[in-house]
Design a protein around this motif. Structure first.
Motif, mmCIF file in Angstrom:
data_model
loop_
_atom_site.group_PDB
_atom_site.id
_atom_site.type_symbol
_atom_site.label_atom_id
_atom_site.label_comp_id
_atom_site.label_asym_id
_atom_site.label_seq_id
_atom_site.Cartn_x
_atom_site.Cartn_y
_atom_site.Cartn_z
ATOM 1 N N PRO A 65 0.800 -1.237 0.000
ATOM 2 C CA PRO A 65 0.000 0.000 0.000
ATOM 3 C C PRO A 65 0.824 1.275 0.000
ATOM 4 C CG PRO A 65 -0.156 -1.154 2.108
ATOM 5 C CD PRO A 65 0.509 -2.089 1.163
ATOM 6 N N LEU A 66 2.032 1.240 0.578
ATOM 7 C CA LEU A 66 2.832 2.462 0.666
ATOM 8 C C LEU A 66 3.633 2.760 -0.601
ATOM 9 C CD1 LEU A 66 4.044 2.338 4.395
ATOM 10 C CD2 LEU A 66 2.128 3.613 3.403
ATOM 11 N N ARG A 67 3.724 1.825 -1.526
ATOM 12 C CA ARG A 67 4.264 2.087 -2.867
ATOM 13 C C ARG A 67 5.635 2.750 -2.911
ATOM 14 N NH1 ARG A 67 1.499 -1.117 -6.281
ATOM 15 N NH2 ARG A 67 -0.685 -1.130 -5.681
ATOM 16 N N GLY A 68 6.474 2.474 -1.914
ATOM 17 C CA GLY A 68 7.810 3.075 -1.927
ATOM 18 C C GLY A 68 7.880 4.482 -1.372
ATOM 19 N N LEU A 69 6.839 4.945 -0.692
ATOM 20 C CA LEU A 69 6.848 6.298 -0.133
ATOM 21 C C LEU A 69 7.910 6.431 0.948
ATOM 22 C CD1 LEU A 69 3.043 7.122 0.313
ATOM 23 C CD2 LEU A 69 4.541 7.667 -1.612
ATOM 24 N N PRO A 70 8.652 7.544 0.968
ATOM 25 C CA PRO A 70 9.642 7.774 2.019
ATOM 26 C C PRO A 70 8.966 8.029 3.369
ATOM 27 C CG PRO A 70 10.094 9.126 0.085
ATOM 28 C CD PRO A 70 8.716 8.582 -0.077
ATOM 29 N N VAL A 71 9.513 7.407 4.402
ATOM 30 C CA VAL A 71 8.993 7.547 5.765
ATOM 31 C C VAL A 71 10.157 7.916 6.687
ATOM 32 C CG1 VAL A 71 7.869 6.379 7.692
ATOM 33 C CG2 VAL A 71 7.180 5.837 5.339
ATOM 34 N N ALA A 149 8.746 18.627 11.939
ATOM 35 C CA ALA A 149 9.395 19.619 11.078
ATOM 36 C C ALA A 149 9.655 19.071 9.683
ATOM 37 C CB ALA A 149 10.694 20.087 11.722
ATOM 38 N N ALA A 150 10.071 17.813 9.590
ATOM 39 C CA ALA A 150 10.373 17.214 8.285
ATOM 40 C C ALA A 150 9.130 17.133 7.411
ATOM 41 C CB ALA A 150 10.974 15.824 8.476
ATOM 42 N N VAL A 151 8.016 16.735 7.992
ATOM 43 C CA VAL A 151 6.776 16.648 7.223
ATOM 44 C C VAL A 151 6.290 18.045 6.848
ATOM 45 C CG1 VAL A 151 4.346 15.971 7.339
ATOM 46 C CG2 VAL A 151 6.115 14.392 8.134
ATOM 47 N N ALA A 152 6.363 18.983 7.792
ATOM 48 C CA ALA A 152 5.908 20.352 7.522
ATOM 49 C C ALA A 152 6.718 21.006 6.412
ATOM 50 C CB ALA A 152 5.999 21.191 8.792
ATOM 51 N N ASP A 153 8.005 20.691 6.333
ATOM 52 C CA ASP A 153 8.885 21.329 5.361
ATOM 53 C C ASP A 153 9.025 20.534 4.071
ATOM 54 O OD1 ASP A 153 10.308 23.824 5.257
ATOM 55 O OD2 ASP A 153 12.169 22.687 5.106
ATOM 56 N N CYS A 154 8.157 19.544 3.886
ATOM 57 C CA CYS A 154 8.137 18.723 2.664
ATOM 58 C C CYS A 154 9.434 17.956 2.436
ATOM 59 C CB CYS A 154 7.790 19.573 1.438
ATOM 60 S SG CYS A 154 6.128 20.281 1.501
ATOM 61 N N MET A 155 10.119 17.621 3.525
ATOM 62 C CA MET A 155 11.268 16.737 3.422
ATOM 63 C C MET A 155 10.819 15.281 3.331
ATOM 64 S SD MET A 155 13.742 18.319 6.348
ATOM 65 C CE MET A 155 14.398 19.989 6.307
ATOM 66 N N ALA A 156 9.680 14.984 3.912
ATOM 67 C CA ALA A 156 9.114 13.637 3.911
ATOM 68 C C ALA A 156 7.595 13.748 3.907
ATOM 69 C CB ALA A 156 9.579 12.853 5.146
ATOM 70 N N PRO A 157 6.908 12.841 3.215
ATOM 71 C CA PRO A 157 5.450 12.897 3.242
ATOM 72 C C PRO A 157 4.844 12.292 4.504
ATOM 73 C CG PRO A 157 6.174 11.133 1.792
ATOM 74 C CD PRO A 157 7.420 11.851 2.254
ATOM 75 N N LEU A 158 5.603 11.385 5.146
ATOM 76 C CA LEU A 158 5.109 10.651 6.302
ATOM 77 C C LEU A 158 6.222 10.504 7.326
ATOM 78 C CD1 LEU A 158 3.404 7.745 4.304
ATOM 79 C CD2 LEU A 158 2.219 9.699 5.342
ATOM 80 N N ALA A 159 5.854 10.446 8.603
ATOM 81 C CA ALA A 159 6.862 10.264 9.647
ATOM 82 C C ALA A 159 6.237 9.642 10.877
ATOM 83 C CB ALA A 159 7.517 11.601 10.003
ATOM 84 N N PHE A 160 7.081 8.970 11.630
ATOM 85 C CA PHE A 160 6.691 8.390 12.912
ATOM 86 C C PHE A 160 6.994 9.357 14.057
ATOM 87 C CE2 PHE A 160 7.150 4.088 10.951
ATOM 88 C CZ PHE A 160 5.922 3.575 11.342
ATOM 89 N N PRO A 171 3.709 19.034 18.642
ATOM 90 C CA PRO A 171 4.574 19.462 17.533
ATOM 91 C C PRO A 171 3.850 19.513 16.195
ATOM 92 C CG PRO A 171 5.246 17.307 18.369
ATOM 93 C CD PRO A 171 4.273 17.872 19.347
ATOM 94 N N ALA A 172 2.889 18.633 15.988
ATOM 95 C CA ALA A 172 2.107 18.713 14.752
ATOM 96 C C ALA A 172 1.370 20.041 14.681
ATOM 97 C CB ALA A 172 1.120 17.552 14.678
ATOM 98 N N ALA A 173 0.767 20.459 15.796
ATOM 99 C CA ALA A 173 0.052 21.734 15.831
ATOM 100 C C ALA A 173 1.011 22.902 15.609
ATOM 101 C CB ALA A 173 -0.677 21.890 17.159
ATOM 102 N N TYR A 174 2.157 22.873 16.263
ATOM 103 C CA TYR A 174 3.130 23.960 16.130
ATOM 104 C C TYR A 174 3.661 24.072 14.703
ATOM 105 C CZ TYR A 174 3.679 24.566 21.254
ATOM 106 O OH TYR A 174 3.492 24.831 22.581
ATOM 107 N N CYS A 175 3.784 22.935 14.009
ATOM 108 C CA CYS A 175 4.371 22.938 12.673
ATOM 109 C C CYS A 175 3.324 22.977 11.564
ATOM 110 C CB CYS A 175 5.276 21.713 12.497
ATOM 111 S SG CYS A 175 6.804 21.784 13.464
ATOM 112 N N GLY A 176 2.046 22.970 11.933
ATOM 113 C CA GLY A 176 0.998 23.114 10.938
ATOM 114 C C GLY A 176 0.749 21.884 10.093
ATOM 115 N N VAL A 177 0.908 20.698 10.691
ATOM 116 C CA VAL A 177 0.622 19.455 9.984
ATOM 117 C C VAL A 177 -0.412 18.655 10.779
ATOM 118 C CG1 VAL A 177 2.870 19.356 8.864
ATOM 119 C CG2 VAL A 177 2.582 18.238 11.080
ATOM 120 N N VAL A 178 -0.770 17.500 10.252
ATOM 121 C CA VAL A 178 -1.713 16.611 10.927
ATOM 122 C C VAL A 178 -0.923 15.610 11.764
ATOM 123 C CG1 VAL A 178 -3.569 14.928 10.633
ATOM 124 C CG2 VAL A 178 -3.384 16.877 9.068
#
Length: 426
Positions: A65-71, A149-160, A171-178
């Motif tokens: 399902p993840l099709r090679g997406l960077p995490v 920060a990595a997800v917010a800055d488009c360094m990665a689409p997904l992160a743990f 941190p998600a709220a502070y960085c403006g991501v989900v």
């Protein structure tokens, strides 16, 4: 010129890879280019090996399902091919012999491990180098600083991330991501450095609710739940903010914006009667977390005391003074409270609250107060934070959606509905 691959949503990137209009190598290269450009300023990564990422991308079959997406993986989580240092000099150069269970799951689902992101020391308090990508003079939050920060800055689409108090949601709220903290125990913690066993929960970051659900359910090995639930009817929301006197105008304004958007879209929104029991449980969380940390980090305290921060020396000393009877009594109070609190959700789809007191504080020495997360973590309930505009200094602010134990699909559906409701009034 088309959209840069690293800025695509995870779901859209996966679709393009499946359709053959984007390759895993192209997506990985775009993420690496963004990291090369911004990492010196943002400092999201603790460890990254670009050549190893390229080799893995070339070898990827783009299946699962993840099709090679960077995490990106928080450096509290073990990886066999990258160091795991847990934000502490005690573990400098540590190379685990095997991947953590969630990393194994990620690879099995077709994900590509991009690198290890900065965590605060053992996921509590003492921060690393990461800065908020929206304003480098401000914290990204913690403890999952680098992942947000990595997800917010488009360094990665997904992160743990992981959460013991507020380490995903804030941190998600502070960085403006989900950010999503699922129900406690959803994801296997084998290979995750424990901080407080009763509380520690593996969560994740993305740039949309759909992406979060896509990632989380791929890890579960389950079909992603529908995000347009409620049988066509808008959700029933209850607004409640424990410690409401501690939020600022920015947080209050974000909550009000979302309330108006929800009611405009015909949601039922009621203000819940204040319940001081929430506030009273803050002390219980403190006992459970402090005692749990003393037990989880006993080896470090006994064998590397001088390499612990002053905060940990004091906190672990205090935690060791909490005997087993008091520790288990606090856990029993939390269990009892969970049953009592469930009644607060009768007739509601979710509680709508704040994820933080306001915008990210200035400076990177303090990652913000988890006061608005701790009780929900103690309850072990699923929580989602979604962006809700900007505050008075131009930094992101968000709202938090909370549902009952095991109601993860409902939490994501409400969050997705609110995401759309806010876009409709922009």
């Amino acid at each position: 010129m088309g959209q840069a691959p690293n800025t695509l949503s995870a779901v859209e990137a996966a679709r393009r890879i499946e359709a053959g209009t984007l390759t895993v190598e192209q997506l990985a290269e775009a993420c690496l280019a963004r990291i090369a450009e911004r990492e010196p300023e943002v400092g999201a990564f603790a460890h990254i090996d670009p050549e190893a990422v390229r080799v893995a991308a070339r070898a990827s079959r783009a299946d699962g399902p993840l099709r090679g997406l960077p995490v990106a993986v928080k450096d509290l989580i073990d990886t066999a091919d990258l160091p795991a240092e847990y934000g502490s000099p005690i573990w400098a150069g540590n190379r685990p012999t095997e991947d953590a269970a969630v990393v194994t799951r990620t690879k099995a689902a077709g994900g590509l491990i991009l690198g290890k992101t900065v965590t605060t020391e053992f996921a509590w308090r003492t921060p690393g180098k990461t800065r908020n990508p929206h304003n480098l003079a401000h914290t990204p939050g913690g403890s999952s600083s680098g992942s947000a920060a990595a997800v917010a800055d488009c360094m990665a689409p997904l992160a743990f991330g992981t959460q013991t108090a507020g380490s995903v949601i804030r941190p998600a709220a502070y960085c403006g991501v989900v950010g999503f903290k699922p129900t406690f125990g959803t994801h296997d913690r084998r290979g995750v450095k424990l901080l407080a066993e009763y509380l520690d929960t593996v969560g994740c970051f993305a740039r949309s609710v759909e992406d979060i659900a896509f990632f989380d359910y791929a890890l579960r090995g389950e079909t992603m739940p529908p995000l347009d639930g409620f049988d066509g009817a808008p959700p029933r929301l209850g607004i409640h903010v424990p410690f409401a006197d501690r939020i600022d105008d920015d947080a209050a304004a974000a909550l009000e914006r979302v309330r108006i958007a929800a009611q405009t879209a015909r949601a039922s929104v009621v203000a819940l009667v204040d319940w001081t029991a929430y506030e009273a449980m803050d002390e219980v969380h403190a006992t459970v977390m402090t005692a749990g940390a003393a037990r989880a980090l006993a080896w470090e305290y006994d064998n590397a005391y001088d390499q612990l921060s002053e905060f940990y020396r004091e906190t672990l000393t205090a935690g060791r003074a909490i005997d087993d009877a008091a520790y288990y009594d606090a856990q029993g109070k939390a269990d009892k409270f969970r049953n009592e609190a469930a009644a607060r959700l009768d007739g509601l789809d979710a509680i709508l609250t704040v994820p933080a007191s306001g915008e990210a504080p200035e400076g990177i020495g303090f990652t913000g107060d988890p006061m608005f997360n701790r009780i929900w973590t103690l309850l072990r309930w699923p929580c989602v934070t979604i962006p809700a505009g900007r505050g008075s200094h131009g930094l992101p602010v968000g709202v938090q959606i909370v549902t009952g134990y095991g109601e993860d699909a409902r939490a994501l559906a409400v969050a997705s509905w609110l995401e759309k409701a806010m876009k409709a009034v922009e």
